[in-house]
Design an enzyme around this catalytic site. Structure first.
Site, PDB file in Angstrom:
ATOM      1  N   HIS A  14       0.865  -1.200   0.000  1.00 54.62           N
ATOM      2  CA  HIS A  14       0.000   0.000   0.000  1.00 54.62           C
ATOM      3  C   HIS A  14       0.890   1.236   0.000  1.00 54.62           C
ATOM      4  CE1 HIS A  14      -3.834   2.045   1.850  1.00 54.62           C
ATOM      5  NE2 HIS A  14      -3.141   2.921   1.140  1.00 54.62           N
ATOM      6  N   HIS A  16       1.265   4.900  -2.330  1.00 60.07           N
ATOM      7  CA  HIS A  16       0.902   5.798  -3.439  1.00 60.07           C
ATOM      8  C   HIS A  16       2.201   6.448  -3.896  1.00 60.07           C
ATOM      9  CE1 HIS A  16      -3.431   5.585  -2.389  1.00 60.07           C
ATOM     10  NE2 HIS A  16      -2.932   5.368  -1.181  1.00 60.07           N
ATOM     11  N   HIS A 194      -9.571   1.136  -1.232  1.00 56.96           N
ATOM     12  CA  HIS A 194      -9.504   1.740   0.096  1.00 56.96           C
ATOM     13  C   HIS A 194     -10.908   1.637   0.707  1.00 56.96           C
ATOM     14  CE1 HIS A 194      -5.733   3.355  -1.259  1.00 56.96           C
ATOM     15  NE2 HIS A 194      -5.563   4.119  -0.205  1.00 56.96           N
ATOM     16  N   GLU A 197     -11.074   3.332   6.081  1.00 56.73           N
ATOM     17  CA  GLU A 197     -10.024   4.219   6.604  1.00 56.73           C
ATOM     18  C   GLU A 197     -10.740   5.273   7.453  1.00 56.73           C
ATOM     19  OE1 GLU A 197      -8.000   6.528   3.592  1.00 56.73           O
ATOM     20  OE2 GLU A 197      -6.310   7.032   4.911  1.00 56.73           O
ATOM     21  N   ASP A 275       1.793   3.963   2.883  1.00 53.95           N
ATOM     22  CA  ASP A 275       0.758   4.822   2.296  1.00 53.95           C
ATOM     23  C   ASP A 275       1.363   6.000   1.508  1.00 53.95           C
ATOM     24  OD1 ASP A 275      -1.863   5.448   1.665  1.00 53.95           O
ATOM     25  OD2 ASP A 275      -2.448   6.098   3.671  1.00 53.95           O
ATOM     26  N   ASP A 276       1.668   7.096   2.200  1.00 59.60           N
ATOM     27  CA  ASP A 276       2.242   8.293   1.560  1.00 59.60           C
ATOM     28  C   ASP A 276       3.430   8.753   2.408  1.00 59.60           C
ATOM     29  OD1 ASP A 276       0.023   8.975  -0.534  1.00 59.60           O
ATOM     30  OD2 ASP A 276      -1.024   8.576   1.343  1.00 59.60           O
TER      31      ASP A 276
HETATM   32  N1  ADE Z   1      -4.552   8.841  -1.798  1.00 57.47           N
HETATM   33  C1  ADE Z   1      -3.309   8.886  -1.301  1.00 57.47           C
HETATM   34  N2  ADE Z   1      -3.308   8.465  -0.039  1.00 57.47           N
HETATM   35  C2  ADE Z   1      -4.581   8.119   0.280  1.00 57.47           C
HETATM   36  C3  ADE Z   1      -5.215   7.610   1.433  1.00 57.47           C
HETATM   37  N3  ADE Z   1      -4.547   7.338   2.556  1.00 57.47           N
HETATM   38  N4  ADE Z   1      -6.534   7.410   1.395  1.00 57.47           N
HETATM   39  C4  ADE Z   1      -7.224   7.677   0.288  1.00 57.47           C
HETATM   40  N5  ADE Z   1      -6.668   8.160  -0.826  1.00 57.47           N
HETATM   41  C5  ADE Z   1      -5.353   8.375  -0.829  1.00 57.47           C
HETATM   42 ZN    ZN Z   2      -3.731   4.810   0.611  1.00 53.99          ZN
END
Ligand code: ADE
Ligand code: ZN
Length: 332
Positions: A14, A16, A194, A197, A275-276
């Site tokens: 996971h 991005h 997703h 969350e 994630d990011d």
């Molecule tokens: N796009 C990038 N990170 C995300 C996240 N945590 N949840 C939803 N969309 C995303």
């Molecule tokens: Zn994500």
């Protein structure tokens, strides 16, 4: 435990790729592409990374992505990510990209996909890190736009393992994307979304029943529904959990109360992911280290999480077996 975690073969499921854009690279690309940024310095960018929820983050994340214009930019972005992953002992990654964030501002799909695939090939050659590409549809945009994106991707589908669903969750349930997920499934693509969350357990049910997903991204709020937990456990459904993301987006108040350990105790197939990472304060290794410490994860839980990252991947059964054998050899 940190040295053990570092040497343990791990996969990231996971991530991005646009969320791995570090402020330094953002500034370098802005200069290279003559794009102006609403920040005066790298420090000013970092200090803007205080988020109250998912939407706060997405607003700044989409703004940052605007410096990405050329194939070289996407290649450089991917190379930077894989270099960090390899340093953390990551050996495989299944990375998300958001084509609509780029095609909607005039960057051709081929530029985005071409640059990322060349960065992935570089990582395999230079770091022995394997990877796969997952095309995400932006759920705050209409399903017709997602269908048009899938059509645009048609010539690239032999190099894309699956599709996902991301962006603003609340108010944009999976049910709105059943047609495009069915079309993707008919093309032989894997499916992830997703769900849970910020959104309710119902969205996780929809991802399972209406989209027929192979993995749930996040899934935290599934724990509010016992029947759903039983269904996820019975199916052996992989959850791609992102602890530092959850902390930064206020999905959890403290890593010490993060549901990851509870998920394992309930028999759910959880994994650890970043994630990011450029926005949430840590790459894969940092997520593993901080989570293991905060939840006092045992050695056997850590080994299980590493195994889950491969058994939950879209690698072939024989590739998965090879990775599992490496984990056993490392841990013995
Ligand atoms: N796009 C990038 N990170 C995300 C996240 N945590 N949840 C939803 N969309 C995303
Ligand atoms: Zn994500």
């Amino acid at each position: 435990m940190n040295a053990f975690i570092k040497g343990l073969p791990k996969a990231e499921l996971h991530l991005h790729i646009e969320g791995s854009l570090e402020p330094e690279l953002m500034f370098a690309l802005a200069r290279r592409n003559k794009v102006s940024l609403p920040f005066s310095s790298v420090e000013a960018v970092r200090s803007a990374y205080a988020f109250g929820n998912l939407q706060d983050f997405l607003d700044i994340y989409y703004q940052g992505a605007q410096v990405l214009l050329t194939e070289e930019d996407f290649h450089d972005l991917a190379v930077a990510y894989f270099t960090r992953l390899a340093a953390d002992g990551g050996v495989h990654a299944e990375i998300f990209f958001d084509p609509q964030t780029h095609t909607d501002r005039g960057v051709p799909f081929a530029v985005v996909a071409g640059g990322l695939l060349s960065g992935m090939a570089w990582a395999e050659q230079n770091l022995s890190v394997t990877s796969k590409l997952i095309l995400c549809f932006l759920r705050h945009l209409p399903e017709d736009a997602a269908l048009a994106t899938l059509k645009m991707a048609e010539p690239w589908l032999d190099r894309i393992v699956g599709v996902g669903l991301d962006s603003s969750e609340k108010g944009f349930p999976p049910s709105g994307f059943a047609r495009v997920f069915k079309a993707a499934r008919e093309r032989g693509l894997k499916l992830v979304a997703h769900a849970g969350e910020e959104g309710p357990p119902d969205y996780v049910w929809e991802a399972l029943d209406l989209l027929n997903v192979d993995r749930i991204d996040h899934g935290n709020r599934a724990l509010e529904d016992q029947k759903l937990v039983a269904r996820l456990a019975a199916k052996g459904m992989t959850l791609t959990v992102c602890p530092l993301s959850n902390l930064k987006l206020c999905v959890v108040d403290d890593l010490k109360v993060h549901p990851l350990k509870r998920m394992l105790d309930l028999g759910l197939k959880a994994t650890i992911n970043s994630d990011d990472p450029a926005y949430f304060g840590g790459y894969l290794g940092e997520n593993w280290r901080q989570t293991a410490a905060a939840l006092s994860l045992s050695r056997s839980e850590i080994i299980l999480l590493a195994k889950n990252s491969f058994t939950g991947s879209f690698l072939s059964p024989s590739e998965i077996q090879t990775h599992l054998a490496r984990i056993d050899a490392y841990a013995s």
